[in-house]
Design a protein around this motif. Sequence first.
Motif, PDB file in Angstrom:
ATOM      1  N   LEU A 257       0.862  -1.181   0.000  1.00 24.30           N
ATOM      2  CA  LEU A 257       0.000   0.000   0.000  1.00 24.30           C
ATOM      3  C   LEU A 257       0.896   1.228   0.000  1.00 24.30           C
ATOM      4  O   LEU A 257       1.753   1.368   0.882  1.00 24.30           O
ATOM      5  N   VAL A 258       0.706   2.101  -0.969  1.00 21.05           N
ATOM      6  CA  VAL A 258       1.436   3.367  -1.017  1.00 21.05           C
ATOM      7  C   VAL A 258       0.427   4.492  -0.841  1.00 21.05           C
ATOM      8  O   VAL A 258      -0.432   4.709  -1.695  1.00 21.05           O
ATOM      9  N   ASN A 259       0.516   5.184   0.276  1.00 17.45           N
ATOM     10  CA  ASN A 259      -0.379   6.312   0.558  1.00 17.45           C
ATOM     11  C   ASN A 259       0.228   7.582  -0.025  1.00 17.45           C
ATOM     12  O   ASN A 259       1.004   8.277   0.627  1.00 17.45           O
TER      13      ASN A 259
ATOM     14  N   ARG B  21      -9.981  19.742   5.549  1.00 15.22           N
ATOM     15  CA  ARG B  21      -9.923  18.988   4.290  1.00 15.22           C
ATOM     16  C   ARG B  21      -8.506  18.485   4.019  1.00 15.22           C
ATOM     17  O   ARG B  21      -8.309  17.328   3.626  1.00 15.22           O
ATOM     18  N   ILE B  22      -7.509  19.335   4.230  1.00 11.35           N
ATOM     19  CA  ILE B  22      -6.124  18.930   3.987  1.00 11.35           C
ATOM     20  C   ILE B  22      -5.708  17.817   4.930  1.00 11.35           C
ATOM     21  O   ILE B  22      -5.120  16.809   4.512  1.00 11.35           O
ATOM     22  N   VAL B  23      -6.029  17.974   6.210  1.00 13.22           N
ATOM     23  CA  VAL B  23      -5.712  16.922   7.173  1.00 13.22           C
ATOM     24  C   VAL B  23      -6.513  15.655   6.874  1.00 13.22           C
ATOM     25  O   VAL B  23      -6.016  14.534   7.006  1.00 13.22           O
ATOM     26  N   GLY B  24      -7.756  15.844   6.421  1.00 12.20           N
ATOM     27  CA  GLY B  24      -8.603  14.696   6.104  1.00 12.20           C
ATOM     28  C   GLY B  24      -8.037  13.832   5.000  1.00 12.20           C
ATOM     29  O   GLY B  24      -8.105  12.598   5.063  1.00 12.20           O
ATOM     30  N   VAL B  25      -7.480  14.454   3.979  1.00 14.38           N
ATOM     31  CA  VAL B  25      -6.884  13.702   2.868  1.00 14.38           C
ATOM     32  C   VAL B  25      -5.508  13.170   3.246  1.00 14.38           C
ATOM     33  O   VAL B  25      -5.211  11.980   3.104  1.00 14.38           O
ATOM     34  N   ASN B  26      -4.646  14.054   3.739  1.00 14.89           N
ATOM     35  CA  ASN B  26      -3.233  13.701   3.914  1.00 14.89           C
ATOM     36  C   ASN B  26      -2.968  12.783   5.103  1.00 14.89           C
ATOM     37  O   ASN B  26      -2.081  11.926   5.030  1.00 14.89           O
ATOM     38  N   ALA B  27      -3.691  12.982   6.185  1.00 11.24           N
ATOM     39  CA  ALA B  27      -3.436  12.200   7.398  1.00 11.24           C
ATOM     40  C   ALA B  27      -4.552  11.183   7.665  1.00 11.24           C
ATOM     41  O   ALA B  27      -4.294   9.984   7.780  1.00 11.24           O
ATOM     42  N   MET B  28      -5.798  11.655   7.754  1.00 11.36           N
ATOM     43  CA  MET B  28      -6.896  10.739   8.018  1.00 11.36           C
ATOM     44  C   MET B  28      -7.045   9.725   6.893  1.00 11.36           C
ATOM     45  O   MET B  28      -7.321   8.539   7.136  1.00 11.36           O
ATOM     46  N   GLY B  29      -6.841  10.171   5.660  1.00  9.62           N
ATOM     47  CA  GLY B  29      -6.937   9.261   4.524  1.00  9.62           C
ATOM     48  C   GLY B  29      -5.933   8.131   4.614  1.00  9.62           C
ATOM     49  O   GLY B  29      -6.260   6.961   4.371  1.00  9.62           O
TER      50      GLY B  29
ATOM     51  N   GLY C  99       3.217  -8.010   3.697  1.00  9.11           N
ATOM     52  CA  GLY C  99       3.442  -6.873   2.811  1.00  9.11           C
ATOM     53  C   GLY C  99       4.020  -5.656   3.500  1.00  9.11           C
ATOM     54  O   GLY C  99       4.622  -5.750   4.583  1.00  9.11           O
ATOM     55  N   CYS C 100       3.809  -4.504   2.893  1.00 12.78           N
ATOM     56  CA  CYS C 100       4.410  -3.277   3.417  1.00 12.78           C
ATOM     57  C   CYS C 100       3.548  -2.068   3.088  1.00 12.78           C
ATOM     58  O   CYS C 100       2.692  -2.110   2.207  1.00 12.78           O
ATOM     59  N   VAL C 101       3.812  -0.988   3.825  1.00 15.71           N
ATOM     60  CA  VAL C 101       3.189   0.311   3.592  1.00 15.71           C
ATOM     61  C   VAL C 101       4.298   1.325   3.368  1.00 15.71           C
ATOM     62  O   VAL C 101       5.298   1.331   4.089  1.00 15.71           O
ATOM     63  N   VAL C 102       4.111   2.180   2.369  1.00 15.27           N
ATOM     64  CA  VAL C 102       4.975   3.342   2.194  1.00 15.27           C
ATOM     65  C   VAL C 102       4.090   4.577   2.165  1.00 15.27           C
ATOM     66  O   VAL C 102       3.185   4.682   1.328  1.00 15.27           O
ATOM     67  N   ASN C 103       4.316   5.488   3.102  1.00 13.39           N
ATOM     68  CA  ASN C 103       3.593   6.751   3.144  1.00 13.39           C
ATOM     69  C   ASN C 103       4.414   7.823   2.429  1.00 13.39           C
ATOM     70  O   ASN C 103       5.609   7.969   2.708  1.00 13.39           O
ATOM     71  N   VAL C 104       3.784   8.556   1.538  1.00 12.42           N
ATOM     72  CA  VAL C 104       4.464   9.654   0.863  1.00 12.42           C
ATOM     73  C   VAL C 104       4.207  10.915   1.675  1.00 12.42           C
ATOM     74  O   VAL C 104       3.136  11.503   1.624  1.00 12.42           O
ATOM     75  N   SER C 105       5.196  11.297   2.448  1.00 10.56           N
ATOM     76  CA  SER C 105       5.093  12.441   3.337  1.00 10.56           C
ATOM     77  C   SER C 105       5.821  13.631   2.716  1.00 10.56           C
ATOM     78  O   SER C 105       5.762  13.844   1.517  1.00 10.56           O
TER      79      SER C 105
END
Length: 267
Positions: free
Chosen positions: A90-92, A115-123, A140-146
């Motif tokens: 999963l790549v966020n 809205r920004i927090v809702g997409v970037n963090a809550m999402g 598997g693995c997760v990669v968050n695009v921060s």
Amino acid sequence: MHTPRVALVTGSGTGVGAATVTALAARGWHVVIHYARSETEARATEAACRSVGEAAGAQTLLLQGDVADDTACRALVQATLDRWGQLDALVNNAGMTSFAGAANWDAIDAQTFQRIVGVNAMGAFQMIRAAAPHLQASGGCVVNVSSTAGALGIGSSVPYIASKGALNAMTLYFARALAPAVRVNAVCPGLITTRWFSDGIGEEGFRKVKAGYEAAAPLARASEAEDVAEAILWLIEGARSTTGELLMLDGGMHLGARSGVPVPGRG
């Protein structure tokens, strides 16, 4: 017979996400191309994935949804499972900002902040929550695009900085919570030469920021989408002993500007 691996990359119609799914498809991964609004670009990315992935047997699935909506997040994961029966990465990557400037506080209202927090963090949280049992099953693995904004407190707006700081903290939390079955890491780019910045501040403004950034950065360059995708692929495929890492991809700018050069805006 080798079973292809499956990756779900949110916000993968354009930019870093598009570069990531295209690179994965070329390596034989089945990929979910997800978008919220950029349908035309997402369809072009899907076509590119099919082209480069054909010889490797890669398949694609195009899905639309708003990651700020938990129901949509669960539907994205379920559609992936319905198609291929597994989820390996999963790549966020889905994200948004408001180019209000970190000190232009009056330009940020509650709706924009939420809205920004809702997409970037809550999402990202909702996607990880929906995907976790299936990633645990596959190892598997997760990669968050921060962003460097979340680590340095410098970026396009206060809510963007706050959302990426939260994403970095969640990366550390989930790296512990999902271990040992699932690795969780984040990439933290600085300036990236995609339409994200030029759309937000205009072509001329972007050229000035890019020139200043490249003059100041220790490696004298801004990142391209493919640079970030390359790091994401390493975290997915090669970093078997790496979890809870916040990988800075900013040309060394987090070290400070080169001697005698002022530090430009970052994030």
